[in-house]
Write an enzyme that holds these catalytic residues in place. Structure first.
Site, PDB file in Angstrom:
ATOM      1  CE1 TYR A  21      -4.241  -1.631   0.529  1.00  0.00           C
ATOM      2  CE2 TYR A  21      -2.898  -3.577   1.165  1.00  0.00           C
ATOM      3  CZ  TYR A  21      -4.045  -2.998   1.029  1.00  0.00           C
ATOM      4  OH  TYR A  21      -5.089  -3.856   0.626  1.00  0.00           O
ATOM      5  CD  GLU A  22      -1.209   5.839  -2.771  1.00  0.00           C
ATOM      6  OE1 GLU A  22      -0.642   5.569  -3.800  1.00  0.00           O
ATOM      7  OE2 GLU A  22      -2.080   6.327  -2.500  1.00  0.00           O
ATOM      8  CB  SER A  23      -0.055   4.278   3.472  1.00  0.00           C
ATOM      9  OG  SER A  23      -0.473   2.925   3.674  1.00  0.00           O
ATOM     10  N   GLY A  24       2.972   2.808   2.837  1.00  0.00           N
ATOM     11  CA  GLY A  24       4.133   2.289   3.101  1.00  0.00           C
ATOM     12  C   GLY A  24       3.991   1.184   3.851  1.00  0.00           C
ATOM     13  CB  ILE A  63       6.271   3.287  -0.424  1.00  0.00           C
ATOM     14  CG1 ILE A  63       5.638   2.080  -0.871  1.00  0.00           C
ATOM     15  CG2 ILE A  63       5.652   4.528  -0.867  1.00  0.00           C
ATOM     16  CD1 ILE A  63       5.774   1.026   0.032  1.00  0.00           C
TER      17      ILE A  63
END
Lengths: 270, 251
Positions: free
Chosen positions: B49-52, B83
């Site tokens: 997920y792009e949140s890390g 990320i």
């Protein structure tokens, strides 16, 4: 060294009319209470910078604090639109809003450049998209080693960055963990910074996964328990998904939003 | 068991992830499909997920890409610059899973605005987020979108993320290193790019769907593969797991 302050004093001192302000926190640790305090103190003409404007900037925009928005993804996560942001862009209410729009990768790198003291950052990005046509902070640069053409994005250097963290000690050293987003870069890129924290403790217990911002790179720390709600603070409270759904209704009409503003932000104000 | 068109879309999209190692997941339809795939077809699938959150194993569908459970169950939690720079940009991630408000015949995507112009949009959408670089840098891209003449348009109002540009080798000429969109899964069928022109071609219809229905749901003259296949209906296991996942994720 960071000074321990109240939230009201911290905002009054560090956030000024016309400033470029970054409130960061990628879904986690969003400085929501600080945003409300900026509205309460009626700051104006701000350039708001944030990867994901989220409901905090929906509130600031609807309240008329913003002149310009620098961002990458302006939705209510998992719910839908940010209606105040849309009303400002589509209809100019309560005031026209200039926008400077990037991708997440571009914004993240702009903060990295700011934190690194560089004028721009390089990435593989934006090729073939329409984003650069509307944004002169996206250009290209030729690699001096390979000749490859790459995207260049200008650094972000906020006048002030505001973040929320789990803890600080009495000297103003700040510790945050979990999804740490772009907060370290946003603080290091800024001229001034305010960190709201869940609690101020005597001693910061070391955590292997934590980001530590030493006191001497932070301008001020304010203890604001619950300061990230309705987002979350890992180890303290969960994300209030229901509040994000409820915001959809509150923000949908100007009247309902203004009622919310008088009731929840300006109530009791002089 | 009977099923809805959205369930068929999620099931078919999840099947696409068989044999893949890692998937960069957006919220909404792609997240449903990727989480279903991890439960039914590919238990080792690494969800990013792009949140890390790298290797997240959520027990229910997250409302946002940064829900607490993603970090708590992840193999690694990294910063947002990391990320994108270390994980996505070098082409380390197998599959990027995207959706869009508009898509054209070369699988270019618009998530920026609809109607009017950029400065005065009729409907302002959230914008790009991670999508332009996911579309550029993942080894392959899968797209999941409900098919209608409003979404499958002749001309995008804005190119937010590039599929195959103007077709043929336009994508390579732009310097995009991933293969691009190899599969578009909709609620009525599956489209794949023609190997030469890269124009999306209907290769599969879902059970009970007529080609005429798919044509009617497309805003351009749709190419149809000569050997059109019919999607396998959802199995009982797929539907049970999918419904359990959706049920657990209700507020």
């Amino acid at each position: 060294m960071a000074e321990l302050v109240t939230l009201a004093d911290g905002i009054a001192e560090l956030v000024r009319d016309g400033d470029t302000v970054a409130l960061e926190g990628f879904t986690h640790l969003i400085p929501s209470r600080a945003a409300l305090e900026i509205i309460r103190q009626r700051r104006r003409e701000l350039t708001l910078v944030r990867m994901t404007p989220d409901i905090v900037y929906d509130q600031l925009i609807g309240a008329g604090c913003a002149r310009r928005l620098v961002f990458a993804w302006g939705g209510n996560p998992g719910v839908g639109s940010l209606h105040r942001l849309r009303d400002a862009v589509e209809n100019g209410w309560p005031a026209p809003l200039e926008i400077e729009e990037h991708s997440h990768a571009g914004m993240a790198n702009r903060y990295v450049a700011g934190a690194s003291g560089l004028p721009f950052a390089v990435l593989r990005g934006y090729q073939g998209t329409d984003l650069a046509r509307h944004n002169d902070t996206i250009r290209t640069v030729t690699c001096p080693f390979t000749g490859e053409e790459l995207a260049a994005v200008s650094a972000v250097r906020p006048d002030v960055t505001v973040i929320h963290a789990q803890r600080a000690d009495r000297q103003g050293n700040v510790q945050l963990w979990g999804l740490v987003g772009v907060q370290k870069e946003a603080v290091l890129a800024a001229k001034r910074s305010l960190v709201t924290v869940e609690e101020v403790v005597d001693t910061l217990e070391p955590r292997p996964d934590a980001v530590v911002l030493p006191s001497w790179v932070v301008t001020a720390v304010a203890e604001v328990p619950g300061g990230a709600k309705p987002s979350y603070a890992q180890g303290y409270y969960e994300r209030d998904n229901e509040a994000y759904r409820a915001w959809d209704q509150v923000s949908r009409s100007r009247e309902r939003f203004q009622a919310w503003l008088s009731e929840h932000v300006h109530a009791g104000a002089a | 068991m009977s099923w809805t068109t959205d369930e068929m879309m999620s099931v078919e999209a999840a099947r696409s992830l068989v044999g893949h190692v890692s998937c960069f997941v957006g919220i909404g339809l792609p997240s449903t499909a990727a989480n279903l795939a991890r439960r039914v077809h590919n238990p080792d699938l690494v969800l990013i997920y792009e949140s890390g959150a790298v290797g997240a194993k959520p027990t229910r569908l997250p409302l946002s890409i940064g829900d607490g459970e993603l970090a708590e169950t992840a193999d690694a939690v990294v910063s947002v610059p990391e990320i994108f720079n270390y994980w996505l940009q070098p082409g380390r991630i197998d599959v990027g899973f995207l959706s869009a408000a508009q898509l054209d015949r070369y699988a270019n995507l618009n998530t920026t605005f609809i109607g009017g112009d950029y400065a005065h949009p009729r409907v302002r959408l959230p914008g790009s987020g991670g999508a332009p670089e996911i579309a550029a840098s993942c080894r392959e891209v899968f797209i999941m979108v409900r098919q209608s003449p409003r979404t499958f348009v002749e001309r995008l109002d804005f190119v937010t993320s590039v599929g195959f540009g103007a077709g043929h080798d336009a994508r390579e000429k732009l310097g995009l290193r991933g293969r691009g969109p190899v599969r578009v899964v909709t609620d009525v069928g599956v489209l794949e790019p023609d190997p030469v022109t890269r124009e999306l071609t209907l290769t599969r219809v879902h059970p009970g769907v007529d080609v005429a229905d798919v044509r009617a749901a497309t805003g351009w003259e749709l190419k149809v593969a000569p050997s059109l296949e019919v999607t396998e209906p959802p199995t009982e296991e797929e539907l049970t797991v999918l419904r359990g996942l959706v049920e657990r994720s209700k507020p």
